[in-house]
Design an enzyme around this catalytic site. Structure first.
Site, mmCIF file in Angstrom:
data_model
loop_
_atom_site.group_PDB
_atom_site.id
_atom_site.type_symbol
_atom_site.label_atom_id
_atom_site.label_comp_id
_atom_site.label_asym_id
_atom_site.label_seq_id
_atom_site.Cartn_x
_atom_site.Cartn_y
_atom_site.Cartn_z
ATOM 1 N N GLU A 98 -26.122 54.212 -55.573
ATOM 2 C CA GLU A 98 -25.415 52.944 -55.821
ATOM 3 C C GLU A 98 -26.279 51.709 -55.609
ATOM 4 O OE1 GLU A 98 -21.546 52.494 -54.167
ATOM 5 O OE2 GLU A 98 -20.842 54.403 -54.967
ATOM 6 N N GLU A 137 -19.680 61.076 -56.739
ATOM 7 C CA GLU A 137 -18.674 60.669 -55.753
ATOM 8 C C GLU A 137 -17.395 60.312 -56.466
ATOM 9 O OE1 GLU A 137 -19.679 57.453 -53.054
ATOM 10 O OE2 GLU A 137 -21.655 58.328 -52.655
HETATM 11 C C1 PNW Z 1 -19.665 54.135 -51.931
HETATM 12 N N1 PNW Z 1 -17.065 48.347 -53.346
HETATM 13 O O1 PNW Z 1 -19.617 52.847 -51.427
HETATM 14 C C2 PNW Z 1 -20.790 54.787 -51.163
HETATM 15 O O2 PNW Z 1 -21.706 55.489 -51.952
HETATM 16 C C3 PNW Z 1 -20.337 55.587 -49.999
HETATM 17 O O3 PNW Z 1 -21.333 55.609 -49.036
HETATM 18 C C4 PNW Z 1 -19.017 55.030 -49.492
HETATM 19 O O4 PNW Z 1 -18.608 55.571 -48.284
HETATM 20 C C5 PNW Z 1 -17.987 55.271 -50.582
HETATM 21 O O5 PNW Z 1 -18.409 54.719 -51.811
HETATM 22 C C6 PNW Z 1 -16.607 54.724 -50.251
HETATM 23 O O6 PNW Z 1 -16.654 53.347 -50.061
HETATM 24 C C7 PNW Z 1 -18.942 51.782 -51.951
HETATM 25 O O7 PNW Z 1 -16.791 47.419 -52.560
HETATM 26 C C8 PNW Z 1 -18.649 50.743 -51.077
HETATM 27 O O8 PNW Z 1 -16.775 48.249 -54.569
HETATM 28 C C9 PNW Z 1 -18.044 49.598 -51.537
HETATM 29 C C10 PNW Z 1 -17.714 49.512 -52.877
HETATM 30 C C11 PNW Z 1 -17.993 50.556 -53.749
HETATM 31 C C12 PNW Z 1 -18.606 51.681 -53.283
#
Ligand code: PNW
Length: 489
Positions: free
Chosen positions: A207, A395
């Site tokens: 990401e 994911e």
């Molecule tokens: C992803 N947003 O994070 C990550 O790859 C993981 O480590 C995380 O735990 C998981 O998704 C759940 O959050 C994100 O704000 C964190 O859009 C924030 C966002 C998107 C993905």
């Protein structure tokens, strides 16, 4: 009941004979009812043979043991220990203590029938200062994890960077400096050299869109910077460059036959109504909204619209950079939680993003707006626009308020509803031939949810963070059933 259909007849009807003995009784009963005109025949949602079912975690979110065996400090240690940066002041110091409990966790994976597990390597365990001399105890840990997974017939999928940048590199400019991209390639090559005899799939960065935008522009994630646009664009460029140099280094140092990709949360654009005009608008949006990340990687260039939009703030780059960024990859990993609804528009771009009304449903995390159609449209567009032939959902999952009942259960009906609706859309694509080869549910267990700390639970297993006891939630039982059937029923 079992002999009502031959296996060949079954295969003709349902596309696979493999499952005939186990699921035929239930189908036959329903079919008998259907023949009496009572109900319609059941809609089968089986996935192709060999579809991989997995789950994912990331180093800083689960490992704990931050001082063990020579691990260096990462930006998430620094950030989470800075007052006011995380919910409740939570840190990853202990997290799930997976560093010491990985064998027990792998037994839980086996009990669910997981076929593959995606984990990430903590860069600062391998190179405590980001570069220089490797720490042999660091790679030993991941080597033991890989061996344990294989001994339990679970395929390891390895992510090289899931946000825990060595603090020593941040002190020298972090992702603002192209030296970090070069250091990443060196580190990635080293890990590939040591694990590629047993790991077949490597992902460079997790990401980019999240860690660049949230960490360097919005300041809500480590390192907590709010840089101006020109600097953010340069950080973004160094991230895609690290990916490209990493791909080259992995290929140079790994045993032959491995596959390299990335795990990106590409903006997943879906047409608001499935008419040709809105579908075309969503397809254009898919390319342009991802221009700084996935599009650059798959095309080896920034789109004209991206460069024009940023004007004087556009990143500085060379032709050689772009060539590295566009290094051929073997698969695309997509992290998908939500969708971006798109409509056709008469302006020059030809599309418009619809912002969510206040009443739009979301999971516990307010950003996690429910949009299962992203799992149909995003992989489909990626295959169609760029000819990608191997896609994984690296994911997908949901945060829920998850209450452990006094009798020891977690009835997370909202997560099950979420997963079922997303998997239905994924199935829709796969059955049309979209080349998605596997799916990783985020996450195997509750863990350190970055700035949201431990209150936001994404696990299929509930973790009591005081005792470290793991309890499979109802969603774990649901997912186990999905894996056993190779689909939804
Ligand atoms: C992803 N947003 O994070 C990550 O790859 C993981 O480590 C995380 O735990 C998981 O998704 C759940 O959050 C994100 O704000 C964190 O859009 C924030 C966002 C998107 C993905």
């Amino acid at each position: 009941m079992l002999n009502r259909f031959s296996r060949r007849e079954f295969a003709k009807l349902f596309g696979s004979a493999a499952l005939a003995p186990t699921i035929l009784p239930a189908l036959s009963t329903e079919r008998a009812l259907a023949q009496n005109g009572t109900i319609a025949p059941p809609a089968q949602q089986l996935f192709p043979n060999g579809f991989l079912w997995g789950s994912a975690t990331a180093s800083y979110q689960v490992e704990g043991a931050v001082k063990a065996d020579g691990r260096g400090v990462s930006i998430w240690d620094t950030f989470s220990h800075t007052p006011g940066k995380t919910n409740n002041g939570d840190t990853g110091d202990v997290a799930d203590d997976h560093y010491h409990r990985y064998k027990e966790d792998i037994q839980l994976m086996k009990a669910m029938g997981l076929q593959t597990y995606r984990f990430s390597v903590a860069w600062s365990r391998i190179f405590p200062n980001g570069t220089g001399m490797p720490n042999p105890k660091g790679i030993d840990f991941y080597s033991r994890v890989v061996d344990e997974l294989l001994a339990n017939k679970i395929q390891p999928y390895c992510t090289l960077f899931h946000w825990d940048l060595p603090q020593a590199l941040e002190d020298k400019g972090g992702w603002q400096s192209r030296e970090t991209s070069e250091a990443f390639a060196n580190y990635a090559g080293y890990v590939a050299q040591h694990l590629s005899d047993r790991v077949t799939h490597f992902m460079t960065l997790n990401e980019m869109r999240s860690f660049v935008d949230i960490g360097y522009r919005d300041g809500r994630h480590a390192p907590g910077l709010k840089l101006p646009p020109a600097k953010v664009n340069q950080v973004r460029h160094h991230a895609v460059l690290a990916h490209g140099l990493g791909v080259q280094a992995i290929r140079a140092h790994a045993k032959s036959g491995i596959k390299v990709g990335l795990a990106e949360n590409a903006e997943a654009c879906s047409p608001i109504i499935e008419t040709p005009e809105h579908i075309e608008a969503a397809r254009k949006a898919m390319r342009e909204e991802n221009a700084g990340y996935l599009t650059a990687v798959l095309e080896g260039k920034y789109t004209e619209q991206y460069l024009a939009h940023h004007g004087a703030n556009a990143p500085k780059f060379t032709d050689a950079d772009m060539k590295a960024i566009g290094s051929p990859i073997d698969f695309v990993g997509l992290n998908n939680y939500t969708t971006t609804w798109v409509r056709a528009d008469a302006d020059a771009k030809g599309y418009a993003i619809i912002s969510a009304p206040e009443s739009y449903p979301h999971m516990m995390s307010s950003w996690l707006r429910v949009g299962p159609q992203g799992l149909y449209w995003a992989p489909k567009f990626i295959a169609e626009i760029w000819g990608v032939k191997e896609i994984y959902i690296t994911e997908n999952g949901a945060s829920s308020t998850d209450v452990l009942t006094t009798d020891g259960h977690v009835y997370d009906s909202d997560r099950i509803m979420y997963l079922r609706s997303y998997l239905t859309q994924l199935h829709r694509g796969v059955s049309e031939g979209v080349p998605v080869k596997g799916y990783f549910c985020w996450s195997f267990m509750d863990n350190f949810e970055w700035a949201d700390g431990y209150a936001y639970r994404f696990g299929l297993h509930y973790v009591d963070f005081k005792t470290q006891k793991r309890t499979p939630k109802m969603s774990a039982h649901f997912y186990k059933e999905v894996i056993a059937r190779n689909g939804l029923a």
